[in-house]
Design an enzyme around this catalytic site. Sequence first.
Site, short mmCIF file in Angstrom:
data_model
loop_
_atom_site.label_atom_id
_atom_site.label_comp_id
_atom_site.label_asym_id
_atom_site.label_seq_id
_atom_site.Cartn_x
_atom_site.Cartn_y
_atom_site.Cartn_z
N PRO A 2 0.81 -1.21 0.00
CA PRO A 2 0.00 0.00 0.00
C PRO A 2 0.84 1.27 0.00
O PRO A 2 1.70 1.45 0.86
CB PRO A 2 -0.82 -0.11 1.29
N GLU A 3 0.62 2.10 -0.96
CA GLU A 3 1.22 3.43 -0.96
C GLU A 3 0.08 4.42 -0.74
O GLU A 3 -1.04 4.01 -0.48
CB GLU A 3 1.97 3.69 -2.28
N HIS A 97 -3.19 -14.35 10.60
CA HIS A 97 -2.53 -13.06 10.80
C HIS A 97 -3.52 -11.95 11.12
O HIS A 97 -3.25 -10.78 10.89
CB HIS A 97 -1.68 -12.71 9.58
N ARG A 116 3.24 -9.94 7.36
CA ARG A 116 4.66 -9.61 7.60
C ARG A 116 4.88 -8.71 8.81
O ARG A 116 6.01 -8.49 9.21
CB ARG A 116 5.25 -8.95 6.36
N ARG A 159 20.86 18.05 -2.43
CA ARG A 159 20.93 16.59 -2.42
C ARG A 159 21.73 16.08 -3.61
O ARG A 159 21.29 16.16 -4.74
CB ARG A 159 19.52 15.97 -2.44
#
Length: 288
Positions: A2-3, A97, A116, A159
Site C-alpha cells: 500500500p502506498e 494473521h 509480515r 541533495r
Amino acid sequence: MPELPEVETVRNGLAPVMDGNRIKTVQLNRPDLRFPFPENFADRLSGAKVHKTARRAKYLLFHLDTGETLLCHLGMSGSFLALKTGEAVPPDRNTKHDHVLFKMSDDAMLIYNDPRRFGFMDLFATDDMDKSKFLKNLGAEPTGNEISATKLLQQLSTRKGPIKSALLDQRIIAGLGNIYVCEILFRTGVHPAMPACDLTPKQIEDMVDHTRNIIREAIISGGSSLKDFTNADGDLGYFQHSFDVYGRNDQPCRKPGCGHIIERIVQSGRSSFYCPDCQKQRLKKVSA
DNA sequence: CAAAGCTCCTGACCGC
DNA sequence: TGCGGTCAGGAGCTTT
C-alpha cells in the site's frame, strides 16, 4: 504494497463504516506488530467514538471523541477487513494473521490482518499530533497544490544523491513509495540515478505535475475498485493498477514508438525500473 | 545536514 | 514433495 493511493482508498472504504461509530471492544491477538502496541491500547480505545477517519501520507488516522487519535500504518502487507452489522467472518478466511479486532457498538467489526507485521499502530493525544514522531517530519502531500516546484527545487538543490532516493524521502514529499516514484521518473523522463541537485527547474516543474497526476489517477483507479469492496469480500487491501515501468523489466516500453526494453537496477537495496531510452542517464563528461 | 547501512517479517519463488 | 536460500520493501534508528 500500500502506498498513498491505496491508503486513501482504504480510508474511503473505512470512513462510512467507522465515522460516528463507537468502538465497543478491541481484541489484541499479540502484543506487537512492528512495534509493541501502546500502553493500555485496548482499554483506551474501548468506548471511544470515531469522530473522523483521515489520512496523512501513508498513515490512517482515526480521530476519537476521547481526545486521542489512533494512527495505523499498513506496512507492506497490512489490510483491513470491514464486516458490517450482522456479517460473519467468512468461513474460508485465513485468520492466522488477524492481529487486531475492533468490535463496534453496532456489531460491525474491523479486522486488521498483517502477515509480515511491518505495520504498526500508535495512540496519542490529538492535540499533540504534531509532536508524533511519525508525523512531525513529513513533507508535503503530493495530492494537490501543497507540493510546489519552487519548494522542491530548493529542497533538491542540496541533495547529491540519486533523485530516486530523494523522492522516497518522506520529509520531502510524504506518501510516495517505490512504485509511484518509478512511475513519476518515467513520465518525467529522468533516470533514477540522476543526482537530485542536477535536475533542471523545468524538469522539477514537470515532475511536480506528473506526481499530482499519477497520484490522482491512482486514487481514482482505487476508488473504482472500491465497489468490489462493498459488493464482495470487504477486503480493503490493495488494488490492481497498471504501471508503465514498475515490475516490467525485460518487457518493452509502452511509450508509443519506443519499445526499448525496461531495465531494473538496485539502488539502496531497492529495485528501480526505467526505460533506458525515455530516461537517459546523463553522460558523464570525461576530462581529457 | 546528507547518506548509507541495518533491522524488522513471512509469503512467494527457485533450484535441487 | 520438501527443503534451504533469496528476495521484496517502509521507515525509524544508528553510524559515518
